[in-house]
Motif scaffolding. Structure first.
Motif, PDB file in Angstrom:
ATOM      1  N   CYS A 130      -2.299  -9.823  -2.483  1.00 35.11           N
ATOM      2  CA  CYS A 130      -3.011  -8.659  -2.999  1.00 35.11           C
ATOM      3  C   CYS A 130      -3.655  -9.007  -4.343  1.00 35.11           C
ATOM      4  O   CYS A 130      -3.008  -9.560  -5.229  1.00 35.11           O
ATOM      5  N   LEU A 131      -4.938  -8.666  -4.458  1.00 37.06           N
ATOM      6  CA  LEU A 131      -5.669  -8.929  -5.705  1.00 37.06           C
ATOM      7  C   LEU A 131      -5.775  -7.666  -6.572  1.00 37.06           C
ATOM      8  O   LEU A 131      -6.470  -7.646  -7.572  1.00 37.06           O
ATOM      9  N   ARG A 132      -5.113  -6.610  -6.115  1.00 34.54           N
ATOM     10  CA  ARG A 132      -5.068  -5.334  -6.862  1.00 34.54           C
ATOM     11  C   ARG A 132      -6.449  -4.751  -7.119  1.00 34.54           C
ATOM     12  O   ARG A 132      -6.744  -4.289  -8.215  1.00 34.54           O
ATOM     13  N   CYS A 133      -7.285  -4.812  -6.089  1.00 33.63           N
ATOM     14  CA  CYS A 133      -8.635  -4.246  -6.245  1.00 33.63           C
ATOM     15  C   CYS A 133      -8.639  -2.735  -5.997  1.00 33.63           C
ATOM     16  O   CYS A 133      -9.570  -2.048  -6.369  1.00 33.63           O
ATOM     17  N   GLY A 134      -7.616  -2.235  -5.302  1.00 36.28           N
ATOM     18  CA  GLY A 134      -7.510  -0.801  -5.036  1.00 36.28           C
ATOM     19  C   GLY A 134      -8.376  -0.307  -3.895  1.00 36.28           C
ATOM     20  O   GLY A 134      -8.390   0.888  -3.588  1.00 36.28           O
ATOM     21  N   ALA A 135      -9.079  -1.217  -3.210  1.00 37.97           N
ATOM     22  CA  ALA A 135     -10.009  -0.786  -2.157  1.00 37.97           C
ATOM     23  C   ALA A 135      -9.305  -0.123  -0.979  1.00 37.97           C
ATOM     24  O   ALA A 135      -9.888   0.741  -0.320  1.00 37.97           O
ATOM     25  N   CYS A 136      -8.059  -0.509  -0.711  1.00 35.35           N
ATOM     26  CA  CYS A 136      -7.380   0.057   0.461  1.00 35.35           C
ATOM     27  C   CYS A 136      -6.826   1.455   0.181  1.00 35.35           C
ATOM     28  O   CYS A 136      -6.230   2.071   1.065  1.00 35.35           O
TER      29      CYS A 136
ATOM     30  N   TYR B  58       0.213  -2.631   4.804  1.00 34.33           N
ATOM     31  CA  TYR B  58      -1.207  -2.986   4.759  1.00 34.33           C
ATOM     32  C   TYR B  58      -1.422  -4.399   4.253  1.00 34.33           C
ATOM     33  O   TYR B  58      -0.798  -4.797   3.261  1.00 34.33           O
TER      34      TYR B  58
ATOM     35  N   LEU C 109     -10.385  -5.237   4.398  1.00 35.50           N
ATOM     36  CA  LEU C 109     -11.545  -4.742   3.649  1.00 35.50           C
ATOM     37  C   LEU C 109     -12.216  -5.862   2.851  1.00 35.50           C
ATOM     38  O   LEU C 109     -11.556  -6.821   2.443  1.00 35.50           O
TER      39      LEU C 109
ATOM     40  N   CYS D  87     -10.655  -7.980  -0.126  1.00 38.48           N
ATOM     41  CA  CYS D  87      -9.190  -8.023  -0.026  1.00 38.48           C
ATOM     42  C   CYS D  87      -8.732  -9.482  -0.073  1.00 38.48           C
ATOM     43  O   CYS D  87      -9.375 -10.372   0.494  1.00 38.48           O
ATOM     44  N   GLY D  88      -7.620  -9.712  -0.746  1.00 34.90           N
ATOM     45  CA  GLY D  88      -7.100 -11.073  -0.874  1.00 34.90           C
ATOM     46  C   GLY D  88      -6.308 -11.546   0.328  1.00 34.90           C
ATOM     47  O   GLY D  88      -5.856 -12.688   0.357  1.00 34.90           O
ATOM     48  N   TYR D  89      -6.110 -10.675   1.316  1.00 34.29           N
ATOM     49  CA  TYR D  89      -5.392 -11.079   2.528  1.00 34.29           C
ATOM     50  C   TYR D  89      -6.382 -11.495   3.612  1.00 34.29           C
ATOM     51  O   TYR D  89      -7.507 -11.011   3.666  1.00 34.29           O
TER      52      TYR D  89
HETATM   53  S1  SF4 Z   1      -7.642  -4.178  -0.451  1.00 31.43           S
HETATM   54 FE1  SF4 Z   1      -6.268  -5.952  -0.362  1.00 31.43          FE
HETATM   55  S2  SF4 Z   1      -6.431  -6.923  -2.388  1.00 31.43           S
HETATM   56 FE2  SF4 Z   1      -7.250  -4.837  -2.581  1.00 31.43          FE
HETATM   57  S3  SF4 Z   1      -5.482  -3.610  -3.267  1.00 31.43           S
HETATM   58 FE3  SF4 Z   1      -5.572  -3.465  -1.026  1.00 31.43          FE
HETATM   59  S4  SF4 Z   1      -4.173  -5.093  -0.305  1.00 31.43           S
HETATM   60 FE4  SF4 Z   1      -4.661  -5.538  -2.459  1.00 31.43          FE
END
Ligand code: SF4
Ligand code: SF4
Length: 133
Positions: free
Chosen positions: A23-29, A98, A113, A116-118
């Motif tokens: 997780c890159l903590r972008c908050g998109a999800c 997620y 998304l 996303c870092g995954y």
């Molecule tokens: S979209 Fe991916 S990288 Fe961004 S907060 Fe959610 S899990 Fe983390």
């Protein structure tokens, strides 16, 4: 109850894919996302009210837009300006898992998304499955 059973059967039977990355903590999800009812994106306020009855975790979301395909987009009230979850230790199963998707979703071109870092990779090369079939 039926949806819980369906969810667990999907969890057990899905995925010949392995999730990698972090997780890159972008908050998109947590912002402007689709929510689903019976495998279809929620499109109406009535459907949203119905899923909220079924699972109170959905009450954290509010309608924040509509996609080009007509599905409603939702944002969670618990996402902070720093993109961190304000209820991290109490978040629902969907948030904890997620991005957890089934093989069908990936085979049809689905992916996490943008940003996303995954990411997902097959657990074995395609030709190994051909050998076993
Ligand atoms: S979209 Fe991916 S990288 Fe961004 S907060 Fe959610 S899990 Fe983390
Ligand atoms: S509860 Fe937390 S992790 Fe789940 S959608 Fe809301 S902000 Fe994101």
């Amino acid at each position: 109850m039926k949806n819980y059973i369906k969810y667990y059967i999907q969890m057990l039977s899905s995925s010949k894919f392995i999730r990698k990355g972090k997780c890159l903590r972008c908050g998109a999800c947590c912002r402007n996302i689709l929510l689903y009812i019976e495998d279809e994106p929620i499109k109406t306020q009535e459907q949203f009210e119905s899923v909220k009855e079924w699972d109170k975790h959905y009450c954290s979301f509010y309608i924040s837009g509509r996609s080009e395909t007509g599905a409603l987009l939702f944002t969670c009230r618990e996402i902070g300006d720093d993109n961190l979850c304000k209820v991290y230790h109490f978040r629902g199963l969907g948030c904890r898992n997620y991005p957890k998707v089934n093989s069908k979703f990936l085979i049809n071109g689905g992916k996490p998304l943008d940003g996303c870092g995954y990411y997902f990779e097959a657990d074995k090369p395609f030709k190994c499955y051909l050998k076993n079939s």
